[in-house]
Design an enzyme around this catalytic site. Structure first.
Site, mmCIF file in Angstrom:
data_model
loop_
_atom_site.group_PDB
_atom_site.id
_atom_site.type_symbol
_atom_site.label_atom_id
_atom_site.label_comp_id
_atom_site.label_asym_id
_atom_site.label_seq_id
_atom_site.Cartn_x
_atom_site.Cartn_y
_atom_site.Cartn_z
ATOM 1 C CG ASP A 138 51.018 30.349 11.546
ATOM 2 O OD1 ASP A 138 49.807 30.187 11.315
ATOM 3 O OD2 ASP A 138 51.801 29.415 11.774
ATOM 4 N NE ARG B 285 45.434 26.098 19.005
ATOM 5 C CZ ARG B 285 45.994 26.824 19.943
ATOM 6 N NH1 ARG B 285 45.251 27.418 20.849
ATOM 7 N NH2 ARG B 285 47.307 26.987 19.984
#
Length: 307
Positions: free
Chosen positions: A84, A149
């Site tokens: 990330d 998500r």
């Protein structure tokens, strides 16, 4: 330093990674749990749930608020999922430490079948990752790839609710959460290559903070650091972000490094691969060379529309 403050996102997986970091520091330095404070921080990436991150601003949405806390001294270190992390960090910060890497493979979780190849035509597979979406489409262009998500638990709940017939998540995260039992198949690295940094916990700290540096040195895993240096150099040379489907995985064996990278169009119809090996000491240079090689293979037009 009376209490080391560990900054992290507030999801169950992020907290599990922060707790693993704390446990390693406790063991390495013979310290009690009270010597550390885990500080959950809400990030923009956690709050934005109505659209893909590629449309909202990319990977930095998961790190911005945490890095602000690190820069102004509210926390002493930040614990991240390395995949990330943007390749460019704010001035004054560095990814100084990586813990030993977990299994980097992706895991398929099917509700009605065990393997993605067994899904019927038109079945829905949920994913929020452009890389996974593209690789799914390359494997099975007949499937309906839908946006998924949320944290791991949210995605598993959506699966139970019938939003999709299957999803793909990082095996490392599922293992850290004790959720290996939900996995119905593991995706081979050569067929479904992982994101750069997948499976590795990265620790960000302030450059020049000697006390923190001394503490982190005791838990730093050198081979993981070399592998990540290669993968992040590959990503950086390709300007990788949440808007670009890129895979890359380096392995270390003694003093040798082997790297495999891939770029793929979002629709999965065109992909280009590269494999390079060399000395682990040259990890970053190998990653950058791999990026130049695959960019030359693909040609300039391949990257049109990626920005």
């Amino acid at each position: 330093m009376q209490t080391l403050k560990i900054g992290t996102r507030g999801s169950p997986l992020a907290l599990a990674q922060a707790h693993e970091t704390r446990a390693r520091l406790m063991k390495a330095h013979g310290l009690a749990e009270e010597a550390f404070e885990v500080v959950p921080i809400s990030t923009s990436g956690d709050r934005i749930q109505d659209r893909p991150l590629s449309e909202a601003g990319g990977k930095g949405l998961f790190t911005k608020e945490i890095e602000e806390a690190l820069l102004d001294g509210r926390i002493d270190i930040a614990v991240h999922s390395s995949k990330d992390m943007p390749t460019l960090l704010p001035d004054g910060l560095e990814l100084s430490t990586f813990l030993p890497r977990e299994d980097a493979r992706d895991a398929f979780i099917g509700k009605t079948v065990k393997r993605i190849v067994e899904l019927p035509r038109g079945a829905r597979v949920g994913s929020s990752s452009l890389r996974r979406q593209a690789l799914i489409r390359r494997m099975r262009p007949d499937l309906d790839v839908v946006m998924f998500r949320g944290n791991v638990q949210t995605r598993l709940r959506k699966l139970d609710e019938g939003v999709a017939e299957g999803t793909i998540l990082a095996y490392a995260g599922l293992k850290r959460l004790g959720l290996e039992s939900v996995v119905t198949d593991l995706m081979p690295l050569d067929v479904f290559p992982p994101a750069p940094g997948q499976g590795a916990i990265g620790i960000e700290s302030r450059i020049g903070d000697g006390a923190v540096e001394k503490m982190l040195a005791a838990i730093r895993d050198a081979p993981t650091g070399q592998a990540l240096a290669c993968e992040r150099a590959f990503l950086a040379a390709l300007d990788g972000s949440c808007r670009t489907p890129i895979a890359g995985h380096a392995t270390i064996s003694g003093e040798k490094l082997a790297f495999a990278g891939l770029i793929i169009s979002p629709d999965g119809t065109e992909s280009h691969e590269v494999k390079l090996d060399g000395s682990a000491q040259d990890a970053a240079a190998i990653g950058a060379e791999a990026a130049r090689t695959v960019r030359a293979k693909a040609g300039a037009k391949f990257f049109d529309g990626w920005a």
